[in-house]
Design an enzyme around this catalytic site. Sequence first.
Site, PDB file in Angstrom:
ATOM      1  N   CYS A  78      66.261  36.710  63.807  1.00 14.26           N
ATOM      2  CA  CYS A  78      65.870  36.430  62.406  1.00 14.26           C
ATOM      3  C   CYS A  78      64.555  35.664  62.405  1.00 14.26           C
ATOM      4  CB  CYS A  78      66.963  35.614  61.707  1.00 14.26           C
ATOM      5  SG  CYS A  78      66.536  35.183  59.997  1.00 14.26           S
ATOM      6  N   CYS A  80      70.996  27.356  63.214  1.00 13.84           N
ATOM      7  CA  CYS A  80      71.568  28.704  63.288  1.00 13.84           C
ATOM      8  C   CYS A  80      71.194  29.357  64.619  1.00 13.84           C
ATOM      9  CB  CYS A  80      71.054  29.525  62.106  1.00 13.84           C
ATOM     10  SG  CYS A  80      71.378  31.288  62.268  1.00 13.84           S
ATOM     11  N   GLU A 122      75.572  41.193  66.726  1.00 11.81           N
ATOM     12  CA  GLU A 122      76.956  40.751  66.586  1.00 11.81           C
ATOM     13  C   GLU A 122      77.563  41.276  65.300  1.00 11.81           C
ATOM     14  OE1 GLU A 122      76.331  36.457  68.623  1.00 11.81           O
ATOM     15  OE2 GLU A 122      77.196  36.609  66.636  1.00 11.81           O
ATOM     16  N   CYS A 148      81.854  41.252  58.929  1.00  5.40           N
ATOM     17  CA  CYS A 148      80.640  40.458  58.739  1.00  5.40           C
ATOM     18  C   CYS A 148      79.554  41.115  59.589  1.00  5.40           C
ATOM     19  CB  CYS A 148      80.924  39.030  59.190  1.00  5.40           C
ATOM     20  SG  CYS A 148      79.459  37.990  59.169  1.00  5.40           S
ATOM     21  N   CYS A 198      77.043  32.801  63.364  1.00  6.42           N
ATOM     22  CA  CYS A 198      76.216  33.984  63.604  1.00  6.42           C
ATOM     23  C   CYS A 198      75.249  33.754  64.751  1.00  6.42           C
ATOM     24  CB  CYS A 198      75.545  34.456  62.322  1.00  6.42           C
ATOM     25  SG  CYS A 198      74.041  33.628  61.894  1.00  6.42           S
ATOM     26  N   CYS A 226      66.172  28.933  60.729  1.00  6.44           N
ATOM     27  CA  CYS A 226      66.911  27.731  60.314  1.00  6.44           C
ATOM     28  C   CYS A 226      67.348  27.000  61.595  1.00  6.44           C
ATOM     29  CB  CYS A 226      68.129  28.089  59.464  1.00  6.44           C
ATOM     30  SG  CYS A 226      67.679  29.020  57.989  1.00  6.44           S
TER      31      CYS A 226
END
Length: 368
Positions: free
Chosen positions: A119, A126, A99, A112, A350, A123
């Site tokens: 990832c 997220c 993205e 951004c 995100c 977290c």
Amino acid sequence: MAPVAASQGISLYELDFPGLESLIQSWGERPYRARQLWHWLYAHHATGFNEMLNLPQALRQRLQTEAVISSPSIVETAEAGDGETRKDLLQLQDGETIETVLMYYERRRTACISTQVGCPVGCTFCATGQMGFRRNLTVGEIVVQVLHFARVLSRTQERLTNVVLMGMGEPLLNYDASLAAVRRITAPEGLNIGQRHVTISTVGVIPGIDRLADEQGATPDTSLQVTLAVSLHAATDELREQIVPINRQYPLDSLFAACRRYAERTGRRITFEWALIHNLNDSIDQAEALIERLSDLPAHVNLIRLNPTERCQARPPERSRVKAFADTLDRHGISVTVRLRRGIDIGAGCGQLRQRGERQSGVQSPRT
Ligand code: SAH
Ligand code: SF4
């Protein structure tokens, strides 16, 4: 190592200037041709070799057969109703999607960008963390996201002014590619975005913060003036471990020691990001713990109400709680802003657009 040779040829955006120069020279061309080609790639945002009319035809032909100007294809575009946020899901050569978001704010045009597919940090709140880790992006894949929006804006005679490494992934876990991309984006003969208009956001990877401090404190011609943002979200280890798992590896005392080293070395203020979550990290106790932690550090705090995600129960707090939290910091002389949740209707947190795409196509990302 970055895959320099794409399936159809050498991917030019993977090369830095000396790399491009040695390629051109290895083809028996004069060195200044590399400068011309570089200019086409970064100043004109060229998409094909045919438009490079100041290059000899033989060189254009060789480039055509042996090199590529990779530009990712757009799988999906979402624009917020307010017309101030546009989010593109881009497909990379191997079919992975990332993205990238363009935000319009007054005269600022901010891209951004992502640094990893997924990832590894995980977290809880997220969407990118929820999908697990697929792979690092190459320097070219990071740079072309910026070029993508530079091209979009040039259609309306506008320029990209700011870049934030706040899309999918943890930039300091893909340090070399992220930093090479930042240098390319900010180089006067590259994309020429002012260094002070670039922000690198990290969840708090201490070795990366130290390396960044070393780069910024280096000789004048190599030093970097970018802003470092640390995604904190909690000011006690007990709470932070619950929502930011990497806190077990890099607990708060060591993280703040690294932040102080960074501030001393660079003379720059650090931004701390805090996504406010209802009944979790929105208490006055947490605000007070944060004040304590920031007592000896030049800092700015960015508060944002949580952007809810599908795979997590967490919800944003009432606005009055946000105000009370911000006022507490403000009363203690801490510089604080409440960021708008831009593009909430397009899921511009995100990883959210990709998560939606996976749901629609029934694709499940493996968790790591
Ligand atoms: N990995 C880096 C950069 C990418 S995340 C980092 O964590 O800093 C960019 C920012 O978006 C981080 O501050 C992150 O905490 C925040 N973020 C992620 N998901 C969010 C959500 N659902 N709502 C609000 N902020 C979120
Ligand atoms: Fe990774 Fe940042 Fe999302 Fe945490 S907030 S999972 S570090 S992208």
